[in-house]
Design an enzyme around this catalytic site. Structure first.
Site, PDB file in Angstrom:
ATOM      1  N   HIS A  15     -16.743 138.611  68.547  1.00 37.39           N
ATOM      2  CA  HIS A  15     -17.239 137.725  69.625  1.00 37.39           C
ATOM      3  C   HIS A  15     -18.325 137.892  70.354  1.00 37.39           C
ATOM      4  CE1 HIS A  15     -12.662 137.455  69.609  1.00 37.39           C
ATOM      5  NE2 HIS A  15     -12.698 136.331  69.645  1.00 37.39           N
ATOM      6  N   HIS A  25      -9.804 127.779  67.135  1.00 36.72           N
ATOM      7  CA  HIS A  25      -9.968 129.174  67.040  1.00 36.72           C
ATOM      8  C   HIS A  25      -9.549 130.029  65.925  1.00 36.72           C
ATOM      9  CE1 HIS A  25      -8.656 133.452  68.640  1.00 36.72           C
ATOM     10  NE2 HIS A  25     -10.043 133.449  68.970  1.00 36.72           N
ATOM     11  N   CYS A  83      -8.612 147.670  50.015  1.00 40.18           N
ATOM     12  CA  CYS A  83      -8.349 146.728  51.139  1.00 40.18           C
ATOM     13  C   CYS A  83      -8.323 145.579  50.081  1.00 40.18           C
ATOM     14  CB  CYS A  83      -9.378 146.622  51.971  1.00 40.18           C
ATOM     15  SG  CYS A  83      -9.290 145.139  53.038  1.00 40.18           S
ATOM     16  N   ARG A 111     -11.008 150.817  57.272  1.00 39.94           N
ATOM     17  CA  ARG A 111     -10.578 149.702  57.730  1.00 39.94           C
ATOM     18  C   ARG A 111      -9.734 149.817  58.964  1.00 39.94           C
ATOM     19  NH1 ARG A 111      -9.747 145.292  59.611  1.00 39.94           N
ATOM     20  NH2 ARG A 111      -8.683 143.582  58.736  1.00 39.94           N
ATOM     21  N   TYR A 149      -2.893 138.861  54.726  1.00 41.24           N
ATOM     22  CA  TYR A 149      -2.662 139.644  53.630  1.00 41.24           C
ATOM     23  C   TYR A 149      -1.514 138.933  52.583  1.00 41.24           C
ATOM     24  CZ  TYR A 149      -5.284 143.168  55.830  1.00 41.24           C
ATOM     25  OH  TYR A 149      -6.223 143.875  56.471  1.00 41.24           O
TER      26      TYR A 149
END
Lengths: 553, 553
Positions: free
Chosen positions: A147, A123, A268, A221, A405
């Site tokens: 998904h 996954h 970001c 974000r 991150y």
């Protein structure tokens, strides 16, 4: 029509702070400052109004488009989750016993029952999948919209073992609301990289139109649904860990503390990830160079709030300041992150609990009513919808601080990665991007020159001191002009720098590749290629920006 | 005699800070690096770790301990190195001719001269002993503390052939017309890049032998002759520009202010310039990777001195702090430089007026009696022989601030350069270097691996978080182990990081090119090639370090 009216009103509001802010800029090469400023403002106003007028039409069109996409997905999913003849039936009670590898991991989707034990290790979202073990995946799929595509539906069906017993059908999903149904309406120019949670950037040429990014066009974000917070009942909690001390502040109480305004870019960590994926795929949203924006933030200094809450600057026991958002997933986990306490308390740190963005209350998508603005530090620590601050000996233990991150060596893969070995990203390295022209554009050659424009920025309060641009693979580097740069000095230079240059090009050429690299005030510069900075999370994508263009002569 | 006596005293004193600093190292990745670690640091650490248990916090107690150790060594050494009647005398000049088995290998220890030719092959440390050939073993015995025992002293004395001539141990030159005639005596292992002014570095493999660089082996970067300052009459002047205010401090007065100790690397902006000149010649000393050292500095905080002199931290009129050295050129111009005032006053800035280097008074070559140590900032602002401080609205107008030590675009040449367009270098960018093996070396392959060692550092208080090494042009990057790293956190991480790694190499290859790059705590990393960072002054040479080696299998 109401949407259209609101849109135009908001855009007109934005105009005011933009012009005010431009007065503070230092425009280098400033022989025609005033003109440039008006040009900039006019461009924003004009394009905003046009965009606004087109807004309702585009929004409506987009809504229809999204709706069409959803039904298309639904068609593509075919029989996913539908009743299948010849398979055994299982009750919810039975299914709930299958929650681990030992007992097998079962999940349901609509009427389907699946044994996904063998899929758990594959996954992409890791162990997160086990949250759904023994129950329905539907609430989580609503949360993580990625998904919703036919490949996932097909993959799921390959693990099908049975049908949900008829008595239980509908009990899990009948009261399910889309957690994103209360997300705000967005400007259609925002190009989504993900719809749920909503993540979006604007086209690169628009990005460098204005030193201050209008709120509606500021990249979004979000990790989770946008909370809907009543400012009248909002309370910020501040806890001093181990001292059994909690203090709360209402929005009005916060606003009564000394007001502070800074101009800061927020970026970001995944900005320009799209370029990195060309080397080798990575996990993460496929950002272009637009996961960045530059705004004027107004609020109260975090150090003032911590002082009010009783934090002593010389108390060495505390090392970190943790932030918790009011946004949460279906299991009740809040978004979380932390910064080192020195940054929070440093008088040159300029960390704000911001309640205004470009002169208006922070929009919902950007953290209404309070967003932590940690200038010079990766966006992920600039926590939106701030609910709680905890002063602590330890870093935040949230997924986003501990297992996301972070940077790794190019040879580290998902089999060898150890997230405890890398520090959480705080200050970001120096970066630049070419925003005009874009890759593949036909570019007009005027008097033997092409116009190239972009932005540059560096974390940690560093100022951009030079941007070099080449169209001959580095044989000749041209130094760009700065069109917009805040006059603040390092280590408190938080805003981005806009640059442009007209570069001479050889007449006989039909195309060129443009490269740009920036140098900051500590003379750090960008690495050349993505090959040598590639990392499995696709963050820190600050290699030279390279854009191929053709000439229309 | 005076020189040798001083030398021995200094070396014994150095012992103390080394073990202090080693206490703070964090040895990471310890599982498979046992051997490397010991090879790197053992000799220094053995006695240090034991001594560490005695508690260094009690300074007086510790000083007594060091003195006790010194006299103990002296007792154990017996007559080692003392003048012996009836033996011939040799000059340093004669001794320097004996550096190989063909010419015989001679070394000195205090006043003793030894022919150790027959011992070379028996030396447990192998060929390393030849580094001291033709000169003194004393600095190396500091690196390899294992030598400090009576068996070694007795063994050494068995090779005694003579005494060092008394004339040679004092001042070297009597030519008073030479402004450099009063420069101090240097250890011959310092490889000069320029003799007058004296500039020198040590061979790279020696550089990474110790986390703390011994004073005698610390690179020397002088712009002018070394002043000869009487500490009893020394005065530091502090001026607040525009306020007609001057304050002076004697050395004793400075020493009465609160004492502060930091471990910090100092690096020349021209470090690794030799690699840059391979692209295209530049103006400047041809430094290898050795224009850097890491030392323990003790002194008084500049912010305390400025406070005493009446500088108000909140007075916004002052922007810079200028430093003037007592060294001057033939026209009477003093060496000068400045730093931004925020760095001088910031409580995390750690700027020192240092009077000790590795536990002893700062040697003349390094700024006796006072050197400004501006950690995280280029060596050129770490002004030696400090005579005057001026708090000012403006930067230093010295040549070294205005027309040197600045970075430019690769396409800027001496016809187009405008020094006013670039900021003076302050914080340095992230850098690393491979120190062992050296370019062109024959390298032994052990169990299919080669050993690579080096240092990494970043300015601005950033910590090194990763060093990547490749032997296949970046197809595979290997993460190096940290053999020595100070535990202080950014933005106050001032020391360098020593690293090593055993890298697997393909059997069929005869040679490889090794590349190294470091990543710092702001995730800045090094640029790949010198072509794209070349600049006419040859500074900021932080591209990947690339070393070609052959294999001896």
């Amino acid at each position: 029509m109401k949407f259209l009216a609101n849109s135009v009103r908001r855009i007109l509001f934005i105009y005011r702070p933009i012009y005010q802010s431009t007065r503070a800029f230092s425009f280098s090469n400033s022989n025609n400052n005033e003109q440039t400023r008006w040009n900039t403002c006019n461009k924003i106003l004009i394009s905003s109004v046009i965009a606004g007028c087109l807004g309702y039409y585009a929004f409506d069109k987009q809504r229809k488009y999204v709706f069409a996409e959803a039904s298309k997905s639904s068609d593509e999913s075919g029989t996913a989750g539908k009743f299948k003849e010849g398979l055994p039936s299982f009750s919810l009670r039975e299914i709930s016993d299958h929650t681990s590898k030992d007992t097998k991991v079962w999940v349901t989707y609509k009427e389907g029952v699946y044994d996904i034990t063998d899929f758990v290790d594959k996954h992409p979202g890791g162990d997160q999948i086990l949250i759904a073990a023994g129950s329905s995946v539907e609430p989580f799929w609503l949360l993580y919209g990625v998904h919703e595509n036919k490949h996932v539906y097909m993959l799921l069906e390959s693990y099908r073992i049975g049908n949900l017993s008829k008595e239980d059908v509908g009990t899990l999903s009948s009261d399910l609301d889309d957690p994103y149904s209360k997300d705000p309406v967005r400007h259609p120019v925002l190009k989504p990289t993900s719809a749920k949670p909503f993540n979006a950037e604007i086209p690169p040429p628009l990005l460098v139109e204005s030193f201050i990014t209008p709120n509606e066009l500021f990249y979004v974000r979000n990790h989770l649904p946008v909370p809907d917070i009543d400012p009248n009942t909002y309370e910020l909690e501040v806890e001093l860990e181990g001292r059994n001390k909690r203090v709360t502040f209402t929005l009005d109480e916060l606003k009564k503390l000394p007001k502070c305004t800074i101009t800061a870019a927020i970026m970001c960590a995944g900005n320009r990830r799209g370029d990195m994926t060309k080397v080798k795929p990575v996990k993460g949203l496929n950002w272009g160079p637009g996961a960045v924006g530059n705004a004027v933030w107004t609020g109260v200094r975090l150090r003032d709030v911590l002082g009010k809450a009783g934090v002593d600057e010389d108390d060495a026991r505390y090392k970190h300041v943790k932030f918790e958002g009011i946004d949460f997933d279906v299991t009740g986990n809040m978004y979380g992150a932390s910064i080192p306490i020195w940054k929070a308390l440093d008088k040159r740190g300029d960390v704000l609990l911001a309640y205004e963005m470009n002169g208006v209350p922070i929009p919902r998508d950007h953290g209404f009513p309070i967003r932590v603005v940690v200038p010079g530090v990766v966006g992920a620590r600039n926590v939106k919808w701030l609910g709680k601050i905890t002063v602590s000996e330890k870093e935040s233990d949230s997924h986003w601080q501990q297992n996301d991150y972070k940077g790794f060596s190019p040879s580290t893969d998902w089999d060898t990665v150890d997230f405890t070995k890398s520090p959480a990203i705080q200050e970001l390295p120096v970066i630049s991007a070419i925003c005009q022209p874009c890759n593949g554009d036909n570019v007009e050659v005027v008097d033997g020159h092409i116009l190239v424009r972009g932005y540059a920025w560096s974390g940690g309060g560093q100022k951009i001191v030079r941007v070099d641009v080449t169209v001959d693979a580095g044989k000749t580097w041209h130094v760009a002009h700065f069109d917009g740069q805040d006059s603040s000095e390092p280590p408190q230079h938080w805003a981005w720098t806009l640059w442009s240059i007209r570069i001479p090009v050889e007449k006989h050429l039909e195309s060129v590749e443009i490269w740009a690299k920036a140098v900051d005030s500590s003379y750090n510069t960008q690495p050349e290629s993505f090959e040598n900075i590639w990392n499995l999370r696709g963050v820190l994508g600050n290699a030279y920006h390279r854009v191929k263009v053709k000439f229309s002569q």
